[in-house]
Design a protein around this motif. Structure first.
Motif, mmCIF file in Angstrom:
data_model
loop_
_atom_site.group_PDB
_atom_site.id
_atom_site.type_symbol
_atom_site.label_atom_id
_atom_site.label_comp_id
_atom_site.label_asym_id
_atom_site.label_seq_id
_atom_site.Cartn_x
_atom_site.Cartn_y
_atom_site.Cartn_z
ATOM 1 N N GLY A 164 0.818 -1.208 0.000
ATOM 2 C CA GLY A 164 0.000 0.000 0.000
ATOM 3 C C GLY A 164 0.847 1.252 0.000
ATOM 4 O O GLY A 164 1.882 1.332 0.667
ATOM 5 N N GLY A 165 0.412 2.228 -0.781
ATOM 6 C CA GLY A 165 1.120 3.497 -0.824
ATOM 7 C C GLY A 165 0.151 4.669 -0.809
ATOM 8 O O GLY A 165 0.264 5.569 -0.007
ATOM 9 N N PHE A 166 -0.785 4.667 -1.774
ATOM 10 C CA PHE A 166 -1.859 5.665 -1.852
ATOM 11 C C PHE A 166 -1.343 7.083 -2.050
ATOM 12 O O PHE A 166 -2.040 8.050 -1.774
ATOM 13 N N GLY A 167 -0.098 7.208 -2.510
ATOM 14 C CA GLY A 167 0.515 8.519 -2.690
ATOM 15 C C GLY A 167 1.620 8.804 -1.703
ATOM 16 O O GLY A 167 2.483 9.650 -1.940
ATOM 17 N N ALA A 168 1.648 8.105 -0.576
ATOM 18 C CA ALA A 168 2.684 8.337 0.434
ATOM 19 C C ALA A 168 4.063 7.977 -0.089
ATOM 20 O O ALA A 168 5.073 8.485 0.414
ATOM 21 N N GLY A 169 4.126 7.099 -1.091
ATOM 22 C CA GLY A 169 5.414 6.659 -1.627
ATOM 23 C C GLY A 169 5.840 7.378 -2.885
ATOM 24 O O GLY A 169 6.786 6.958 -3.552
ATOM 25 N N LEU A 170 5.172 8.469 -3.240
ATOM 26 C CA LEU A 170 5.561 9.202 -4.448
ATOM 27 C C LEU A 170 6.875 9.942 -4.249
ATOM 28 O O LEU A 170 7.728 9.959 -5.129
ATOM 29 N N ARG A 171 7.043 10.557 -3.102
ATOM 30 C CA ARG A 171 8.296 11.249 -2.790
ATOM 31 C C ARG A 171 9.231 10.301 -2.045
ATOM 32 O O ARG A 171 8.773 9.464 -1.271
ATOM 33 N N PRO A 172 10.531 10.436 -2.247
ATOM 34 C CA PRO A 172 11.469 9.720 -1.372
ATOM 35 C C PRO A 172 11.334 10.269 0.049
ATOM 36 O O PRO A 172 11.526 11.461 0.273
#
Length: 743
Positions: free
Chosen positions: A243-251
């Motif tokens: 799961g990421g949901f956008g949290a993993g877009l930035r380093p």
């Protein structure tokens, strides 16, 4: 080229067995020799300065290797513009442990590294740090007068279009008018998998980072820039993501700190954040929105005004497209859209599923419901009267738009024609029953993407692209596309992703992966098919000797003439007879901008919701949801439906539960855990029907696919809020709609 019907079928996940048997390896599960363990120490204050760190007390503990802080780490990222990540907003990105300044609560202020995780955690808990605390401001309500318009050119930000018509005059002269403020609080992504990085030290300046991320190339470019490493010396891997949901877009700072420790200590290091620390980097921002609507006597919109103000940090100008959707979803000649941000002592907000649209659609779609009641119209009829056949924001036609069909098909499935208009008029025993509806729109985007395909003499196809997979079904749909293009069985195809040693693919975000990576895979497999055909034509007495590429089809492991199916060859026989151990093709694809710039490219949806409200207790049960999606060609009916189911659950959570509560006295989120940050669970979710409306679009990309992960969430929260009003007669404009707001 192939009539093998894999695309559009309900195919089970090819990566499913690895996940359910535990053989799928996540970022914190790579075990390396001589590995050290790092643990982050977080600031207890929201603003101020570190005055003293008692690192010597912790370093005296046997097994503690180092305590990193601003006092002993090397200076990095001296030129912000050069060393930003791909999705950084305007401003100067936060760099952990670079100075004694505290800019937000839970800011990482030290990193303890030890021989074991348990020791690192203990040492971090007893590390004494002294602070000089300053007054902070974390309340958006107090910053209304300090909002400002961000400049254009920020990553992903499209400033609202200029006003059209005369919205103030039209609003003042209209027969029916409404004006209201809509609020939703901060929300956090909360994926199940914690953010973690395992860094493999491979030698002087050479590392492999197994990182939780939605974009391995973004992380690689970031690490190369920040630490001054050679591109060939850095590899980033993420094959599975919980799961990421956008949290993993930035380093995130977890990968930065883990790599910093590895480079300084010259050994492998693992860093995993705690659930509490997951609340310290990015969130859906707290938003205050005002909507003004007015209608003509015939129920058409006379004026529409939508203004939004949301938070950002002091070091970056984070922006979202909150209000733009209001200018395109409905036909209106008098429109004014406004957007501002205000600085708080918090970390920079971050894209979270359907960023901007999820916030903006709530205000717009609840306002449309209010306007429908003011005009004496059914909410569905009101939307149909104001249906937009053209995107007035850019004055372009839609490449395709089946929102009207979404309305009709979902309404028929739901039974909307049985709804009584009057609030509090429907009951089920002691429960008040409410029916509400709403709609949504989201971008249909294609990004540049590369892929590589190779087939061996045994007929096994391997396809590579460094895309991400955070649960959407990427492994499966790419396997389907490759199998159909070359006419091979699914079990003969292996798709690999999530590695910077593979061809470059975009971040997995924005609902563009299927369109972007899928198009690249289709293209490279077509190139490979052309090479196989040429090998077949070199064979003696080949039935395909004079055939052109468009004259043949690849089906069931064969190449055959379209005009005469008896004239065929077996692909595996061709490869074995050729003497080639492997045949390869690679390449990249880009959107056809010349074609696309003539149109507005979007996916749409319509949502109908039933709620039952206990009048005495104020509890709300969402008993039925029908969500109709028009998103072009659906690659996999099963994974697509799963995406929409998850989106609906998110929408229900946004309407009724999700909110990160800030204690402004301390400038800290109080419910930074799974126990008190409420999300829907099984008992909260009942019947959800998903309808995919047939929609053909040859403009968006060669596959004709639009994204569904984001658009499926839109309209849900507003439809729940509208249904609650229909059930209770109470109009709640402050989300989430908790029990206290209904009693």
């Amino acid at each position: 080229m192939s009539t093998t019907n894999y695309i559009g079928t309900a195919t089970s996940r090819v990566d499913g067995p690895a996940k359910v048997t535990g053989t799928a390896t996540y970022a914190a599960e790579y075990h390396l020799p001589n590995m050290a363990y790092a643990y982050v120490v977080s600031s207890p204050i929201a603003k101020g300065k570190i005055t003293k760190i008692h690192a010597d007390e912790v370093l005296a503990l046997p097994g503690v290797i180092q305590v990193f802080s601003h006092e002993n780490v090397p200076s990095v990222a001296w030129l912000d513009k050069k060393h930003k990540d791909l999705v950084a907003p305007g401003g100067s990105p936060f760099r952990a442990l670079q100075d004694p300044e505290i800019q937000f609560s839970q800011q990482p202020v030290a990193l303890v590294v030890a021989d074991s995780f348990e020791l690192a955690r203990y040492a971090a808990s007893v590390l004494r740090i002294e602070y000089d605390e300053e007054k902070h401001e974390t309340n958006l309500e107090t910053q209304r007068a300090k909002g400002y318009e961000p400049g254009s050119g920020k990553t992903g930000f499209q400033p609202p279009p200029p006003p059209r018509g005369n919205p103030d005059k039209a609003w003042g002269a209209a027969e029916h008018r409404m004006e209201a403020e809509y609020v939703h609080g901060t929300q956090h992504h909360n994926p199940m998998e914690l953010f973690s990085t395992t860094v493999e030290w491979r030698g002087e300046g050479q590392i492999t980072a197994y990182d939780k991320t939605q974009g391995v190339f973004n992380v690689k470019n970031y690490l190369v820039g920040v630490f001054g490493l050679k591109k060939d010396d850095v590899r980033v891997v993420n094959e599975y993501m919980g799961g990421g949901f956008g949290a993993g877009l930035r380093p995130q700072y977890s990968v930065y700190l883990a790599v910093l420790a590895s480079l300084e200590l010259r050994r492998s290091v693992r860093l995993t954040l705690t659930r509490q620390q997951m609340f310290s980097f990015g969130h859906r921002p707290h938003v205050l929105q005002t909507v003004k609507l007015a209608t003509n006597p015939d129920g058409t919109l006379a004026a529409l005004q939508h203004h939004a103000l949301h938070e950002t940090s002091h070091f970056e100008d984070y922006t979202e497209n909150v209000v733009n959707w209001s200018g395109m979803l409905y036909q209106c000649e008098n429109v004014k859209l406004g957007y501002q941000i205000a600085k708080l002592d918090v970390f920079t907000p971050l894209d979270m599923r359907a960023p901007g649209a999820a916030s903006g659609s709530i205000a717009l779609e609840v306002a449309m419901d209010e306007m429908a009641y003011a005009a004496g119209l059914d909410p569905l009829e009101f939307r149909l009267r104001n249906y937009a056949d053209r995107d007035q924001n850019v004055d372009k036609p839609f490449s395709s738009k089946k929102l009207r069909e979404c309305y009709h098909q979902a309404a028929a499935k739901f039974g909307w024609d049985q709804r009584s208009q009057e609030p509090r008029s429907m009951r089920d025993g002691k429960m008040l029953v409410g029916w509400g509806m709403a709609g949504g729109v989201w971008d249909a985007t294609q990004q540049k993407s590369a892929a590589k395909a190779s087939i061996t003499a045994d007929g096994k196809l391997t396809v590579l692209s460094g895309a991400g997979e955070n649960g959407a079904g990427t492994y499966t749909i790419m396997t389907q596309i490759a199998a159909e293009t070359l006419g091979l069985p699914l079990e003969a195809v292996s798709f690999k992703l999530g590695d910077t040693d593979q061809p470059e693919a975009p971040l997995q975000g924005g609902s563009w992966t299927a369109a972007s990576v899928g198009t690249a895979i289709q293209s490279v497999c077509q190139d490979l098919a052309g090479k196989i055909l040429k090998l077949a034509q070199k064979q003696d007495d080949s039935p395909l000797k004079d055939a052109k590429f468009e004259d043949v089809e690849f089906l069931n492991g064969q190449i055959r003439l379209r005009a005469d199916h008896n004239q065929s060859v077996v692909i595996r026989d061709v490869l074995q007879a050729s003497g080639e151990a492997k045949v390869e093709a690679d390449g990249s694809t880009m959107p056809n901008m010349l074609k696309q710039k003539q149109y507005s490219l979007h996916a749409h949806n319509a949502v109908f919701v039933e709620v039952k409200v206990d009048e005495d207790l104020g509890t709300v049960h969402v008993t039925r949801v029908v969500n109709a999606i028009a998103a072009g060609r659906i690659i996999n009916l099963k994974t697509a439906r799963s995406q929409v189911l998850g989106s609906v659950v998110w929408g229900i959570g946004a309407a009724l539960m999700e909110e990160t509560v800030m204690d402004h006295k301390f400038g800290r989120y109080m419910n930074h855990n799974f126990a008190e940050y409420h999300v829907p669970v099984n008992a909260d979710i009942h019947d959800i029907d998903v309808i995919f409306v047939d929609e053909e679009d040859d403009v968006v990309n060669p596959l004709g696919a639009k994204g569904i992960g984001e658009v499926g969430m839109l309209g849900v929260a507003a439809a729940v809020a509208n249904a609650i009003h229909h059930a209770t007669g109470k109009r709640v404009r402050d989300l989430p709609i908790t029990i206290d707001k209904l009693l």
